[in-house]
Design a protein around this motif. Sequence first.
Motif, PDB file in Angstrom:
ATOM      1  N   ASP A  86      10.606 -13.855  67.852  1.00 17.28           N
ATOM      2  CA  ASP A  86       9.184 -14.051  67.574  1.00 17.28           C
ATOM      3  C   ASP A  86       8.270 -13.516  68.669  1.00 17.28           C
ATOM      4  OD1 ASP A  86       9.892 -15.359  65.240  1.00 17.28           O
ATOM      5  OD2 ASP A  86       9.840 -17.356  66.161  1.00 17.28           O
ATOM      6  N   SER A  87       8.803 -13.319  69.884  1.00 17.92           N
ATOM      7  CA  SER A  87       7.926 -13.050  71.028  1.00 17.92           C
ATOM      8  C   SER A  87       8.239 -11.781  71.803  1.00 17.92           C
ATOM      9  CB  SER A  87       7.985 -14.240  72.013  1.00 17.92           C
ATOM     10  OG  SER A  87       7.686 -15.461  71.371  1.00 17.92           O
ATOM     11  N   ALA A  88       9.425 -11.223  71.665  1.00 17.54           N
ATOM     12  CA  ALA A  88       9.860 -10.164  72.567  1.00 17.54           C
ATOM     13  C   ALA A  88       9.589  -8.775  72.003  1.00 17.54           C
ATOM     14  CB  ALA A  88      11.350 -10.305  72.864  1.00 17.54           C
ATOM     15  N   ARG A  89       9.536  -7.807  72.920  1.00 15.76           N
ATOM     16  CA  ARG A  89       9.465  -6.406  72.544  1.00 15.76           C
ATOM     17  C   ARG A  89      10.825  -5.941  72.041  1.00 15.76           C
ATOM     18  NH1 ARG A  89       7.305  -3.900  78.125  1.00 15.76           N
ATOM     19  NH2 ARG A  89       9.178  -5.013  78.809  1.00 15.76           N
ATOM     20  N   VAL A  90      10.862  -4.744  71.485  1.00 11.13           N
ATOM     21  CA  VAL A  90      12.127  -4.163  71.041  1.00 11.13           C
ATOM     22  C   VAL A  90      13.125  -4.129  72.199  1.00 11.13           C
ATOM     23  CG1 VAL A  90      13.242  -2.049  70.236  1.00 11.13           C
ATOM     24  CG2 VAL A  90      11.098  -2.812  69.192  1.00 11.13           C
ATOM     25  N   LEU A  91      12.665  -3.773  73.392  1.00 12.68           N
ATOM     26  CA  LEU A  91      13.558  -3.654  74.540  1.00 12.68           C
ATOM     27  C   LEU A  91      14.314  -4.953  74.785  1.00 12.68           C
ATOM     28  CD1 LEU A  91      14.708  -2.320  77.058  1.00 12.68           C
ATOM     29  CD2 LEU A  91      12.600  -2.944  78.267  1.00 12.68           C
ATOM     30  N   GLU A  92      13.597  -6.074  74.874  1.00 14.14           N
ATOM     31  CA  GLU A  92      14.267  -7.337  75.169  1.00 14.14           C
ATOM     32  C   GLU A  92      15.134  -7.812  74.000  1.00 14.14           C
ATOM     33  OE1 GLU A  92      10.962  -6.940  76.003  1.00 14.14           O
ATOM     34  OE2 GLU A  92      11.298  -6.783  78.179  1.00 14.14           O
TER      35      GLU A  92
END
Length: 336
Positions: free
Chosen positions: A28-34
Amino acid sequence: MADSGASPLPRTSSENAPAVRAERFLRDSARVLEQRLFAHHFRDGAPAPVEAAVDAHLDDDGGYGWALEPGLRGPAGRTAHTARALYVLDAVGRLGGGRAERVCRWLTSVSAPDGGLPAPGTAAHAPTAAHAFAPPRAAERGSLLVTGPVAGLLHRGRVWHAWLFRATDFCWGAVESLAAGAPEGTGPDLSEVEAAVMFLDAVPDRARAEAAAARLGALVRERRPAPAFAPAPALAPVPADAAVPGAPAAAPVPRTESPAVSVAHVLARTPDSPARAWFTRDEMAHSLDVLAAGQRPDGGWPERRAPWSPAAGPGSRPAATIDALRTLRAHGRPVG
């Protein structure tokens, strides 16, 4: 891991396992990277998608920018962005080769005359906007805070480059100066100790690293940069109205009066770090207990450092969450 200080935690159901709760938070909160990085570490995800996500932040000159470090916005390359890129690439085994050569050329272009990388601002944890976005060569002296982690990561990747030789010499001088001790009555700066450990964890000269770590550890024990050895802090249950579906009804979190309740897990991120010898088994277990208890009701961990900008706090939580899970697992704690 008999000596890790990793006292067993009660087993959790799959639904409430720390990694499962964190996965919901990251979704719900992270970018694609994370999200890709979490999948690699905890769901058998491939490294290539993580590498591709990092490459989206690569500049033509070999550095990294484009808000890779959430606290710094804009496209300009910064040492903080490049340090973060190296950290992620090392974590997925993709640091080295031509990429490392390009990064080292960029690092050469932004280094201070003494061979170190300048700090982004006057305050290590909360640089002002004016300093955070200043040209990298505005500083005349290198900083262990920046150079130590970068040099350590490149050594872990078995990189050989002229920049790394100069940076290593700079780090040895800075680490040995730090280990010599601060003025009487003051403790070493925790952030500098952390940076020194990241360098000592990986530098090839292991005999010298272990000797420096022993001196630095003695200073940490004597001067105590944070209340690492105090009794366990009181834990406050999460209010009922703060709970979210799937989270334990009374998940404990540390009170926030003293963010640096324990530093053992910060300095000894893995059991084989030289800093692990600085702490007893009970101290390490207590520190890991504090870390585990820091998972918030939404499944994420808070950023340990004060945010650099309004965007940095929320934006840094996904990376902090993955780091917390990796540290707990490295020390034998179940994460699910």
